[in-house]
Design an enzyme around this catalytic site. Sequence first.
Site, PDB file in Angstrom:
ATOM      1  N   PRO A 213       0.822  -1.221   0.000  1.00 43.95           N
ATOM      2  CA  PRO A 213       0.000   0.000   0.000  1.00 43.95           C
ATOM      3  C   PRO A 213       0.854   1.267   0.000  1.00 43.95           C
ATOM      4  CG  PRO A 213      -0.045  -1.062   2.156  1.00 43.95           C
ATOM      5  CD  PRO A 213       0.639  -2.009   1.226  1.00 43.95           C
TER       6      PRO A 213
ATOM      7  N   GLU B 176       0.024  -8.590   8.966  1.00 44.04           N
ATOM      8  CA  GLU B 176       0.174  -7.174   9.297  1.00 44.04           C
ATOM      9  C   GLU B 176       1.149  -6.462   8.367  1.00 44.04           C
ATOM     10  OE1 GLU B 176      -0.626  -3.648  11.152  1.00 44.04           O
ATOM     11  OE2 GLU B 176      -1.654  -5.576  11.340  1.00 44.04           O
TER      12      GLU B 176
ATOM     13  N   ARG C 201      -3.388  -8.550 -21.056  1.00 43.36           N
ATOM     14  CA  ARG C 201      -4.231  -8.211 -22.208  1.00 43.36           C
ATOM     15  C   ARG C 201      -3.528  -7.270 -23.176  1.00 43.36           C
ATOM     16  NH1 ARG C 201      -7.850  -4.423 -22.197  1.00 43.36           N
ATOM     17  NH2 ARG C 201      -9.604  -5.853 -22.431  1.00 43.36           N
TER      18      ARG C 201
ATOM     19  N   ASP D 154      -9.380   0.619 -25.590  1.00 40.19           N
ATOM     20  CA  ASP D 154      -9.818   0.519 -24.204  1.00 40.19           C
ATOM     21  C   ASP D 154      -9.840   1.877 -23.527  1.00 40.19           C
ATOM     22  OD1 ASP D 154     -10.237  -2.177 -24.133  1.00 40.19           O
ATOM     23  OD2 ASP D 154      -8.235  -2.666 -23.409  1.00 40.19           O
TER      24      ASP D 154
END
Length: 276
Positions: A87, A114, A151, A166
Amino acid sequence: MRITVLTLFPEMFSPVQESILKRAQEAGLLEICLVNFRDYAISKHKNVDDIPYGGGAGMVLKPEPIFAAIRNLPQPCSQRKIILMSPQGQVFQQEKARQLAELEDLVFICGHYEGFDDRIRELADEELSLGDYVLTGGELAAMVMIDAVARLIPGVLGEKASAEEDSHNASLLEYPQYTRPANFEGRKVPEVLLSGHHALIRRWRRKESLRRTFLRRPDLIEYVNFENEDYPLLEELGLEHPEIAPWRNRWEYLRPKPKRRRYSREKTESEINTTN
């Protein structure tokens, strides 16, 4: 491309064995290898985590199993990039997907619990995050990134245009799509799409792509490279949507300036005769 995922939960990756990713693997365009780094734990009970030094909540992934798993990987196809799911990493976007799709060997390290021993960061070439929120582990984020990257590999989607059109591919959202029936409960397909006039269809699609981006994701406009053909469309959209008009200064600034004709000081033959 070969993609290796280090994870404690390889069974979570069943979605990568379905649909387009499954066909890509069967065609030899993509190889996905799942490595359970618990297999490299050195303790009797195969522990991969421990309490954090200094105290605190939760458990922290130990460095030994992950270092051993990385060292035991086969030699890379070419340049290998190791990505740590975190993160704290750079937020994953389409441009990053394009960069990764050009490589032949990717490794994703999926954390859990954690967190992980900070020394594990030494293994990674970069850290990536799916967004500004925290997941239980890195597995879901890794699957999303694998799908986005795969992709873009030539041949995976069959038609190159599928990936090129896209959403986000040119920092623009994709135009609206329709199929049969042409009239569903009074909701009609735009007439231009039924006309067979390819130039008008391209113009309509580009305009709708610009419209959707301005109205739904104006934050993306900063990254759009406008084409010459866009400027008449932008003027139309500015008239149709007052909220788009404030962007006029930006597109006017980017609009190519007309070339100024250089004045020739060379006299023509008739001017010379007149002078004489």
